[in-house]
Design an enzyme around this catalytic site. Structure first.
Site, mmCIF file in Angstrom:
data_model
loop_
_atom_site.group_PDB
_atom_site.id
_atom_site.type_symbol
_atom_site.label_atom_id
_atom_site.label_comp_id
_atom_site.label_asym_id
_atom_site.label_seq_id
_atom_site.Cartn_x
_atom_site.Cartn_y
_atom_site.Cartn_z
ATOM 1 C CE1 TYR A 176 0.491 -0.807 4.594
ATOM 2 C CE2 TYR A 176 0.487 1.580 4.340
ATOM 3 C CZ TYR A 176 0.765 0.456 5.095
ATOM 4 O OH TYR A 176 1.322 0.599 6.343
ATOM 5 C CB CYS A 177 1.317 4.046 -1.950
ATOM 6 S SG CYS A 177 -0.017 3.841 -3.138
ATOM 7 C CD GLN A 178 2.216 8.479 -0.507
ATOM 8 O OE1 GLN A 178 1.960 7.733 -1.449
ATOM 9 N NE2 GLN A 178 3.347 9.147 -0.400
ATOM 10 C CB SER A 185 0.463 0.474 -3.859
ATOM 11 O OG SER A 185 -0.856 0.315 -4.290
ATOM 12 C CE1 TYR A 206 -1.915 5.204 8.000
ATOM 13 C CE2 TYR A 206 -2.182 7.354 6.971
ATOM 14 C CZ TYR A 206 -2.082 6.572 8.103
ATOM 15 O OH TYR A 206 -2.159 7.170 9.332
#
Lengths: 216, 216
Positions: A176-178, A185, A206
């Site tokens: 996962y990313c932001q 991601s 996130y």
DNA sequence: CTATTAATCTATTGATTAGTAGAATATGGG
DNA sequence: CCCATATTCTACTAATCAATAGATTAATAG
């Protein structure tokens, strides 16, 4: 201008709509939902001109969506409260539900496969409980430090290639990313799958996970 | 224009915000939430120019908030589905919560007393169950016919003065009109209280009651 | 007190958007 | 087929808003 007795009330209501009517502001809200920060940092994270960022932030403040506090010479912005985060989640969810071309755009943008095979929050819970996945946080080390999904290991996306050997072949990797619409991601997932591993994105990154956690 | 990789997605999202950024459109949505109708009727009910109304309706349709069906020579608009109604409720609730001057405007607009002493939906349920109130629907006979709060009697606001003797002195009267920000019921309540009766508004009028009913 | 850094304020330009008038389209009735 | 009605489309003007450059404020370090 049009004129009906309830107009003044609707004009105030429209201020909220106006605040949500510019792509840049929606982006800023998502960035702020990852954690408050200063104007400069926000401009940098969002890849936006500073003055521009400042101007949009004032509008968001006028709409009661963000609040500020001074920290010495800099000014720290953050979402006004958890209700804002929850509302943003609902706003996006609602928009995605009924705007077909938005869904199409998301899929094209993130890559069709990743969008379809993304892991939902509920699904992730089960997978983590049974230790069936390795969960990777692709954001910066600082962002990970501040808060992260429990059980996640930190591999900032820039280091991903050189730290590939830390990732397993026999267990699914969830990355996962932001933000909900971040490209990091999906890109990482494509890369990992190309090495022969099994990788999937966490739907909404996130931010959406955090919104779910803070929902009540 | 600003430029970040997720921009296209946020541009689509902003279309929803734009749809909600004009007072007239928010008004039209509330009017439609009372029941679908034709463009002409809608323009009339809202006190808006016809072409103007038509133009705004197109934008709402483009945003997926309303849908149309042809009925002979006229075109019938309605909210696209119940999700829209629910979302509008949340949007307004959220706006009212955090925009202090919106609350102030509402109070000033509807009259301070009525806003404060309005009966909530939950409260009304209890009062009706114990037969402690007379509930009055102030909307037009047609609107009442189409749908109304169970237990309500129909007294269109224009007939209120001439039908005053139908209203009791010894039981609280709860009155409601159309939308959340409609002026009709507060005005009626003021008038009834001036006659010496005990009257209160139903908070949010018919629309908000209906949104609550259709919530799940 | 001055210099420095962070952010905002002011003013200007170009792009969107609202409102509106006139032409065009679509349906149903004669 | 022609007409009346309901609505939309097209074109134009005025208002609003985004982006940006230059000046200004506010806090701090020397």
């Amino acid at each position: 201008m049009t004129d009906f007795p309830e107009a003044p009330v609707y004009e105030h209501l429209a201020r909220l709509g106006k605040a949500l009517s510019a792509p840049v502001r929606l982006r800023l809200l998502d960035l702020l939902d990852q954690g408050g920060c200063t104007v400069e940092e926000l401009a940098q994270r969002g890849g936006l001109p500073l003055k521009n960022t400042s101007a949009h932030l004032q509008q968001l403040r006028a709409a009661g969506l963000v609040s500020t506090r001074r920290e010495g010479t800099r000014i720290h912005y953050s979402l006004h409260d958890r209700g804002v985060s929850r509302f943003l989640g609902r706003f996006q969810e609602f928009a995605e539900e009924r705007m077909g071309d938005l869904r199409a755009e998301i899929e094209e943008h993130l890559g069709r496969e990743e969008a379809v095979s993304a892991v939902t929050g509920t699904e992730l819970e089960g997978l983590l409980r049974n230790r069936e996945v390795v969960l990777v946080d692709l954001r910066s080390a600082e962002e990970y430090e501040e808060d992260h999904v429990p059980g996640a290991v930190s591999i900032p996306s820039r280091q991903l290639e050189e730290r590939l050997d830390e990732l397993p072949w026999d267990v699914t990797i969830v990355a996962y990313c932001q933000g909900p619409y971040c490209v990091v991601s999906p890109r990482a997932v494509r890369m990992l799958n190309a090495t022969g591993r099994r990788a999937r994105s966490l739907e909404g990154g996130y931010v959406r996970w955090k919104r779910r956690r803070d929902a009540d």
